[in-house]
Design a protein around this motif. Sequence first.
Motif, PDB file in Angstrom:
ATOM      1  N   ALA A 537       0.925  -1.139   0.075  1.00 25.55           N
ATOM      2  CA  ALA A 537      -0.074  -0.119  -0.030  1.00 25.55           C
ATOM      3  C   ALA A 537       0.870   1.225   0.086  1.00 25.55           C
ATOM      4  CB  ALA A 537      -0.893  -0.145   1.269  1.00 25.55           C
ATOM      5  N   VAL A 538       0.219   2.316  -0.439  1.00 22.40           N
ATOM      6  CA  VAL A 538       1.124   3.747  -0.415  1.00 22.40           C
ATOM      7  C   VAL A 538       0.507   4.309   0.660  1.00 22.40           C
ATOM      8  CG1 VAL A 538       1.569   5.627  -1.570  1.00 22.40           C
ATOM      9  CG2 VAL A 538       1.532   3.543  -2.921  1.00 22.40           C
ATOM     10  N   GLU A 539       1.627   5.121   1.648  1.00 23.43           N
ATOM     11  CA  GLU A 539       0.959   5.914   2.629  1.00 23.43           C
ATOM     12  C   GLU A 539       1.899   7.255   2.625  1.00 23.43           C
ATOM     13  OE1 GLU A 539      -0.255   3.930   6.592  1.00 23.43           O
ATOM     14  OE2 GLU A 539       1.367   2.783   6.024  1.00 23.43           O
ATOM     15  N   ARG A 540       1.428   8.525   3.087  1.00 21.06           N
ATOM     16  CA  ARG A 540       1.982   9.479   2.879  1.00 21.06           C
ATOM     17  C   ARG A 540       1.704  10.266   4.318  1.00 21.06           C
ATOM     18  NH1 ARG A 540       1.514  14.864   1.925  1.00 21.06           N
ATOM     19  NH2 ARG A 540       3.393  15.905   1.093  1.00 21.06           N
ATOM     20  N   GLY A 541       2.768  10.429   5.195  1.00 26.75           N
ATOM     21  CA  GLY A 541       2.370  11.092   6.406  1.00 26.75           C
ATOM     22  C   GLY A 541       1.446  10.259   7.069  1.00 26.75           C
ATOM     23  N   PRO A 542       0.383  10.724   7.598  1.00 26.63           N
ATOM     24  CA  PRO A 542      -0.677   9.855   8.391  1.00 26.63           C
ATOM     25  C   PRO A 542      -1.793   9.434   7.245  1.00 26.63           C
ATOM     26  CG  PRO A 542      -1.257  12.177   8.539  1.00 26.63           C
ATOM     27  CD  PRO A 542       0.111  12.049   7.991  1.00 26.63           C
ATOM     28  N   LEU A 543      -1.688   9.670   5.927  1.00 24.14           N
ATOM     29  CA  LEU A 543      -2.666   9.132   5.013  1.00 24.14           C
ATOM     30  C   LEU A 543      -2.491   7.954   4.250  1.00 24.14           C
ATOM     31  CD1 LEU A 543      -3.170  12.782   3.544  1.00 24.14           C
ATOM     32  CD2 LEU A 543      -4.160  11.692   5.542  1.00 24.14           C
ATOM     33  N   VAL A 544      -3.394   7.000   4.525  1.00 24.10           N
ATOM     34  CA  VAL A 544      -3.387   5.779   3.604  1.00 24.10           C
ATOM     35  C   VAL A 544      -3.836   6.148   2.248  1.00 24.10           C
ATOM     36  CG1 VAL A 544      -4.313   3.475   3.307  1.00 24.10           C
ATOM     37  CG2 VAL A 544      -3.628   4.365   5.551  1.00 24.10           C
ATOM     38  N   TYR A 545      -3.137   5.766   1.053  1.00 16.34           N
ATOM     39  CA  TYR A 545      -3.505   6.130  -0.272  1.00 16.34           C
ATOM     40  C   TYR A 545      -4.463   5.009  -0.741  1.00 16.34           C
ATOM     41  CZ  TYR A 545      -1.717  10.718  -0.605  1.00 16.34           C
ATOM     42  OH  TYR A 545      -1.529  11.929  -0.704  1.00 16.34           O
ATOM     43  N   CYS A 546      -5.189   5.327  -1.860  1.00 18.93           N
ATOM     44  CA  CYS A 546      -5.827   4.397  -2.496  1.00 18.93           C
ATOM     45  C   CYS A 546      -5.669   4.454  -4.237  1.00 18.93           C
ATOM     46  CB  CYS A 546      -7.259   4.095  -2.141  1.00 18.93           C
ATOM     47  SG  CYS A 546      -8.423   5.505  -2.475  1.00 18.93           S
ATOM     48  N   PHE A 547      -5.856   3.596  -4.917  1.00 17.92           N
ATOM     49  CA  PHE A 547      -5.907   3.734  -6.271  1.00 17.92           C
ATOM     50  C   PHE A 547      -7.392   3.350  -6.832  1.00 17.92           C
ATOM     51  CE2 PHE A 547      -1.480   3.684  -7.341  1.00 17.92           C
ATOM     52  CZ  PHE A 547      -1.075   3.198  -5.801  1.00 17.92           C
ATOM     53  N   GLU A 548      -8.023   4.586  -7.316  1.00 20.92           N
ATOM     54  CA  GLU A 548      -9.201   4.692  -7.903  1.00 20.92           C
ATOM     55  C   GLU A 548      -9.203   4.543  -9.405  1.00 20.92           C
ATOM     56  OE1 GLU A 548     -11.371   8.167  -5.432  1.00 20.92           O
ATOM     57  OE2 GLU A 548     -12.813   6.605  -5.681  1.00 20.92           O
ATOM     58  N   ARG A 612       3.303  -4.049 -18.977  1.00 22.04           N
ATOM     59  CA  ARG A 612       3.662  -2.708 -19.537  1.00 22.04           C
ATOM     60  C   ARG A 612       3.930  -1.613 -18.588  1.00 22.04           C
ATOM     61  NH1 ARG A 612       1.096   1.003 -22.677  1.00 22.04           N
ATOM     62  NH2 ARG A 612      -0.887   0.240 -21.953  1.00 22.04           N
ATOM     63  N   PRO A 613       5.075  -1.082 -18.415  1.00 22.27           N
ATOM     64  CA  PRO A 613       5.292   0.003 -17.626  1.00 22.27           C
ATOM     65  C   PRO A 613       4.379   0.995 -17.579  1.00 22.27           C
ATOM     66  CG  PRO A 613       7.194  -0.778 -18.574  1.00 22.27           C
ATOM     67  CD  PRO A 613       6.067  -1.437 -19.418  1.00 22.27           C
ATOM     68  N   MET A 614       3.829   1.664 -16.634  1.00 23.63           N
ATOM     69  CA  MET A 614       2.902   2.777 -16.507  1.00 23.63           C
ATOM     70  C   MET A 614       3.055   3.434 -15.143  1.00 23.63           C
ATOM     71  SD  MET A 614      -0.568   0.878 -15.479  1.00 23.63           S
ATOM     72  CE  MET A 614      -1.247   2.522 -14.888  1.00 23.63           C
ATOM     73  N   SER A 615       2.439   4.719 -15.086  1.00 25.29           N
ATOM     74  CA  SER A 615       2.479   5.268 -13.888  1.00 25.29           C
ATOM     75  C   SER A 615       0.909   4.905 -13.447  1.00 25.29           C
ATOM     76  CB  SER A 615       2.513   6.619 -13.931  1.00 25.29           C
ATOM     77  OG  SER A 615       4.066   7.031 -14.064  1.00 25.29           O
ATOM     78  N   ALA A 616       0.892   4.575 -11.971  1.00 22.42           N
ATOM     79  CA  ALA A 616      -0.538   4.434 -11.439  1.00 22.42           C
ATOM     80  C   ALA A 616      -0.751   5.497 -10.284  1.00 22.42           C
ATOM     81  CB  ALA A 616      -0.407   3.091 -10.692  1.00 22.42           C
ATOM     82  N   VAL A 617      -2.017   6.147 -10.138  1.00 24.43           N
ATOM     83  CA  VAL A 617      -2.162   7.277  -9.623  1.00 24.43           C
ATOM     84  C   VAL A 617      -2.920   7.100  -8.415  1.00 24.43           C
ATOM     85  CG1 VAL A 617      -3.460   9.543  -9.587  1.00 24.43           C
ATOM     86  CG2 VAL A 617      -2.280   8.596 -11.629  1.00 24.43           C
ATOM     87  N   ALA A 618      -2.496   7.455  -7.272  1.00 20.89           N
ATOM     88  CA  ALA A 618      -3.415   7.435  -5.928  1.00 20.89           C
ATOM     89  C   ALA A 618      -3.551   8.701  -5.247  1.00 20.89           C
ATOM     90  CB  ALA A 618      -2.145   6.460  -4.925  1.00 20.89           C
ATOM     91  N   VAL A 619      -4.898   8.368  -4.680  1.00 24.90           N
ATOM     92  CA  VAL A 619      -5.233   9.694  -3.680  1.00 24.90           C
ATOM     93  C   VAL A 619      -5.656   9.288  -2.631  1.00 24.90           C
ATOM     94  CG1 VAL A 619      -6.574  10.661  -5.640  1.00 24.90           C
ATOM     95  CG2 VAL A 619      -7.649   9.171  -4.556  1.00 24.90           C
ATOM     96  N   PRO A 620      -5.389  10.243  -1.483  1.00 25.30           N
ATOM     97  CA  PRO A 620      -5.647   9.818  -0.113  1.00 25.30           C
ATOM     98  C   PRO A 620      -7.176   9.015   0.037  1.00 25.30           C
ATOM     99  CG  PRO A 620      -4.997  12.094  -0.047  1.00 25.30           C
ATOM    100  CD  PRO A 620      -5.358  11.627  -1.531  1.00 25.30           C
ATOM    101  N   TYR A 621      -7.103   7.897   0.895  1.00 20.76           N
ATOM    102  CA  TYR A 621      -8.227   6.985   1.168  1.00 20.76           C
ATOM    103  C   TYR A 621      -9.262   7.948   1.481  1.00 20.76           C
ATOM    104  CZ  TYR A 621     -11.264   3.710   3.246  1.00 20.76           C
ATOM    105  OH  TYR A 621     -12.270   2.745   3.658  1.00 20.76           O
ATOM    106  N   PHE A 622      -9.121   9.056   2.257  1.00 22.64           N
ATOM    107  CA  PHE A 622     -10.323   9.709   2.838  1.00 22.64           C
ATOM    108  C   PHE A 622     -10.884  10.402   1.692  1.00 22.64           C
ATOM    109  CE2 PHE A 622      -7.530  13.300   3.276  1.00 22.64           C
ATOM    110  CZ  PHE A 622      -8.209  14.251   3.071  1.00 22.64           C
ATOM    111  N   GLN A 623     -10.321  10.620   0.655  1.00 26.12           N
ATOM    112  CA  GLN A 623     -11.182  11.387  -0.534  1.00 26.12           C
ATOM    113  C   GLN A 623     -11.653  10.110  -1.309  1.00 26.12           C
ATOM    114  OE1 GLN A 623      -7.567  13.878  -1.572  1.00 26.12           O
ATOM    115  NE2 GLN A 623      -8.616  15.578  -0.441  1.00 26.12           N
ATOM    116  N   TRP A 624     -11.767   9.074  -1.227  1.00 26.88           N
ATOM    117  CA  TRP A 624     -12.360   7.947  -2.255  1.00 26.88           C
ATOM    118  C   TRP A 624     -13.631   8.322  -2.602  1.00 26.88           C
ATOM    119  CZ3 TRP A 624     -14.573   2.973  -2.469  1.00 26.88           C
ATOM    120  CH2 TRP A 624     -15.248   2.430  -1.327  1.00 26.88           C
ATOM    121  N   ASP A 625     -14.179   7.623  -3.408  1.00 26.49           N
ATOM    122  CA  ASP A 625     -15.722   7.559  -3.918  1.00 26.49           C
ATOM    123  C   ASP A 625     -16.398   8.902  -3.849  1.00 26.49           C
ATOM    124  OD1 ASP A 625     -17.976   5.998  -4.411  1.00 26.49           O
ATOM    125  OD2 ASP A 625     -18.678   6.299  -2.409  1.00 26.49           O
TER     126      ASP A 625
END
Lengths: 662, 662
Positions: A537-548, A612-625
């Motif tokens: 999983a990706v985290e940043r500071g206190p934030l858990v991230y998610c891939f939408e 195939r190489p690519m960049s995947a994009v994540a946003v903070p979990y609290f901002q999902w949906d």
Amino acid sequence: MDAPERGSLPGGPVRPTARAISAHRPLGGRGPELSGGLLRDWQARSRDVSLPMALRHLRTAGNMENLRLAASGDGGVYRGPVFMDTDLYKTLEAIGWEQARGTTASLAEFTEEAASLLEKAQQPDGYLNSYVQVTGQQRYTQLERSHELYCAGHLLQAAVAHARTGGPARLVDTARRFADHLASTFLGTREGLDGHPIIETALVELYRETGDGQYLQLARQFVEERGHGLIGDSGFGRRYLQDSVPVRESASVAGHAVRALYLESGVVDVAVESGDAALLAGSAARWDDMVATKTSLTGGIGSRHSGEAFGDAYELPPDRAYNETCAAIASFHWSWRLLLATGDSKYADLMERVLYNGFGGAISADGTRFFYVNPLQRRDGHFENDDPGRRREWFSCACCPPNIMRLLASLQHYLATTAGDVLYLHQLAGASVDTELGGGAFGVEMTGDYPWSGAVELRVRRAPAPDCGLAVRVPHWSGGVSAALNGEPLAARADEHGYLLVRRCWQPGDVLAITFDVRPRLTYPSRRVDALRGTAAVERGPLVYCFEQADQPAGVSVEDVTLRPGGLRERPGTLPGVGRTVVIESDAAQLPPAAAGGLPYSPRPGGDGRGRPMSAVAVPYFQWDNRDGRGMRVWMPLSRPDGPDTTAGREPGGADSPADIE
Amino acid sequence: MDAPERGSLPGGPVRPTARAISAHRPLGGRGPELSGGLLRDWQARSRDVSLPMALRHLRTAGNMENLRLAASGDGGVYRGPVFMDTDLYKTLEAIGWEQARGTTASLAEFTEEAASLLEKAQQPDGYLNSYVQVTGQQRYTQLERSHELYCAGHLLQAAVAHARTGGPARLVDTARRFADHLASTFLGTREGLDGHPIIETALVELYRETGDGQYLQLARQFVEERGHGLIGDSGFGRRYLQDSVPVRESASVAGHAVRALYLESGVVDVAVESGDAALLAGSAARWDDMVATKTSLTGGIGSRHSGEAFGDAYELPPDRAYNETCAAIASFHWSWRLLLATGDSKYADLMERVLYNGFGGAISADGTRFFYVNPLQRRDGHFENDDPGRRREWFSCACCPPNIMRLLASLQHYLATTAGDVLYLHQLAGASVDTELGGGAFGVEMTGDYPWSGAVELRVRRAPAPDCGLAVRVPHWSGGVSAALNGEPLAARADEHGYLLVRRCWQPGDVLAITFDVRPRLTYPSRRVDALRGTAAVERGPLVYCFEQADQPAGVSVEDVTLRPGGLRERPGTLPGVGRTVVIESDAAQLPPAAAGGLPYSPRPGGDGRGRPMSAVAVPYFQWDNRDGRGMRVWMPLSRPDGPDTTAGREPGGADSPADIE
């Protein structure tokens, strides 16, 4: 808005008495003032958007009408689940905490209306429950399911909030009459307790507010009675009700998660007010066990839909995680009590994880919709019965929304404590913190852009004459910490409790600048968590991230993305529907769509290659949906390690071809 | 025991009419005779141990008493769920299939008693339902939950079994009166259908038995009405009831798994008897989708406890798999109908997988206890509410045990079919197979030691004069097949339908010997199955294996074992409590216990190293939980690939140390 004087009020939630086991003390008064940043925005959004919406729903969903029917005494048709009163009580509690900062005409009006209605509905002996009174069911005969003491508990909590924030006296009087009735009915005279705890902590809080020891005694009785099979069976068995093992013999949290943790708050409250170190240690041990074996990365708890319950140890599925919003709130409340009792930063660490992720994600960006269930993965096309699993304005069982509001309304109280002559800052936020300390007034202005930035500045506004300490929690996730005092670098090491403590003779204008390392990072699961094997999983500071799904490159299904550990790049910005954020791009690979047809089991491993190489994009979990409601993943499969692609040379018809896998 | 003449009876379950779409035909009569081996043992155990136990439970749990109350017409206290009648009906159906091979005094007595009771309880217009009659609820007003047509369907199925095996005529008459009542009540005159399907297939079977077309019409009406929201809400929504999408528009199975698949049996039955190729193709497409996305390795289906329902695509958790025993049976019934309609061996492949694993594992070694839920993993200390998840003699909702018995009693009918002048053997077992073929009698003796051995011998006892075909399914799992005819090697290749077909002028004494490759093998999950990432399972022939705690070396927790692909060694033998088996030993590694304390998430991957080499021991999944009730895993984590142990040099305090992971 008409705000009471800072410091003129007794304080926020959880006010241990002077006799309590309590390493730390809450600040009291209105607590710190949130002056900027995400938490201030959340608190304001709740007051401005969510709370008015709650009042509308309470009027239309039947909560007020049920009480009106109860007040009339003429029966009628009761609407909703048996605990409809608690939606009102939690909303009233939220209004109570809000009014410490100032109220509005409509909130004050609603409070008056509700307090008056409750007074009218209350029976002469103090009993009050719209379900029992309207339906004519006999009191206390179905405590395994009637929620009568659960409803009472939330009334007491609302009343305590109003007692501490200058709310209407008659609301407090109504609650006391009910509490006195409970004491005379149950205390030492009757066995039996509620299937849904909360009365325990509510009684201790009322004891703290009134000094009336019978409330503490009754709370203690309810705690001690639990686990002896006195409750009966609500249809889910005794573990569901925390009634299979006496509290003192219980090694781990079990059963319905919200019940389990509301009970634990009561256990800690009873333990600290009774000086019962063994009872306290037991609760702390269960907290440790819960964190180690039953907690999602988001801090969410209660992995099972069935029974809204804790699962077995390490049963932590990301897709099926139930993680009820109320359970996150219950966890927050429990941790705070243990933090006050012990002063150990691990409790504040978990509170932060819960706050920014498992709890924060429950609310839509605009504050109008809420999650009841908070999974860490949603597949495209997901259904739970007929429900696609998106946030809703309100629920037929509406426990979560007003619970969210009461926590947000009191949020600032959980930021800071004192211990002796040290001011502890547990959560970082834009906030003015003022307290009495070492015989003087200590005032600190906390600024920064947390959690987006890890740089925090603490500017002393006023300070007591003698030396005193200022301590800031070093979050467990921070790889490095740097600090400077008035521009001079400072050795930044956490003490044994997890805090960066600076003790000196503080002067107004002193600036302590601290920078935590919020660079994005990968987090890996323990091998014991079967459901997460081979992911990160990706985290940043206190934030858990998610891939939408919404953020991935066109044509790439989030189900076909694997992460390549190494490159994580952050990009601050604003996303439509989401608002301000910091997006993280990760090195990743797009796999070909999985083979279709036949069983999804094969005699040969993998077969998808490195992709195939690519960049995947994540946003903070609290901002999902907040966008299209499509797929989301917190835990991403890891790409194969570099090296020869073993699938490159496989023959047609081999590996994953349908012919081979049935 | 008094056995009717072979061939004097019309046949077993599912008898397509001559007009039906039907690539294959069932054998008719008593079907093949199980003459030895595991399936024969299972069938005998069910008759000798399980069935007598069922009769006792039907007398003590209230099923018979409910009907007695209904017959008396005086009301009384109804006991159990609303569908208690079906436990009796399924048991009667089991007795029906049993009596084709011979009955016992006690089974015959029970049948007479039950048939008489049902006759008495039946109302003058043909209606019969103990729940509705005893409680006085109004007929057909709560079809979303009353199960009235579901109960009727099981009565019809029991009656059809007795009609085909020489059971009491009055049982058949009772069923027909009820069916006629249903036709006059519902056929073209009333909208509404049952929340729980089975009436559809039951009506078609009664049509097949009686030739009365109104039963087929009514079944068709119920199939077409589904998906239009006519049922109402049982509390789980419309998908749960297969009522959210019309059958013809539905792309995948959804909702309550047993309901979904009972419906599919009815859909296929209606389709083939109506010559409705589109309706048939839709069901076949949903079968393909179910196999590809919603089926456990054991063939178990319905991954969610909540709603006993199918989950999303690829939602296949091994630990939380619900996999209700009745759903495995429903899958078996559906596949058989599609096999008859199409002749494609993939249906027989799935039937075999279900039979030996998801279904077979539901029964204790001694035949006295049953699983309702069939997961692929159980952790030590597992609890589902207060239930440790072991087999039980009976259940408050006892749908599964008598369902198991009716399948086992009719099991031989699913072994073979004919298509033109070819005799098809779909399942391998010790069995005598006799049929009319190509204008003569074809008799084949199948021997061997399947599934323990992959060697099967087919000895022709008698044959028709002209050429005809003998076809044996080549199981999808068999890597290699060798065959010999009268000792001469034969090119062994499956035809396009998946069968090894030998066509010749067969002579009595001809021997076709076939050997399938049952050497143990590793099986890997598709990457789409998130819950199984990084694991493998052991299979051998048609058997899925599992690693039980009881079989591992002393001091080794099954939770600390990882598999090292490569070495799989088999060891035939007998295990106490389990009986005859073939144990498989796998190269494996024992990892050190996982780090305790803090969240089970860490900034660094793994940290357990490759572990200490060991042998891990697996037994067939169908034999699990016959010992101590401790941990079990089908899917085992894979050891790290060989290479430098990257964890060897890690510093103390690094990787998994509690300090680092909160």
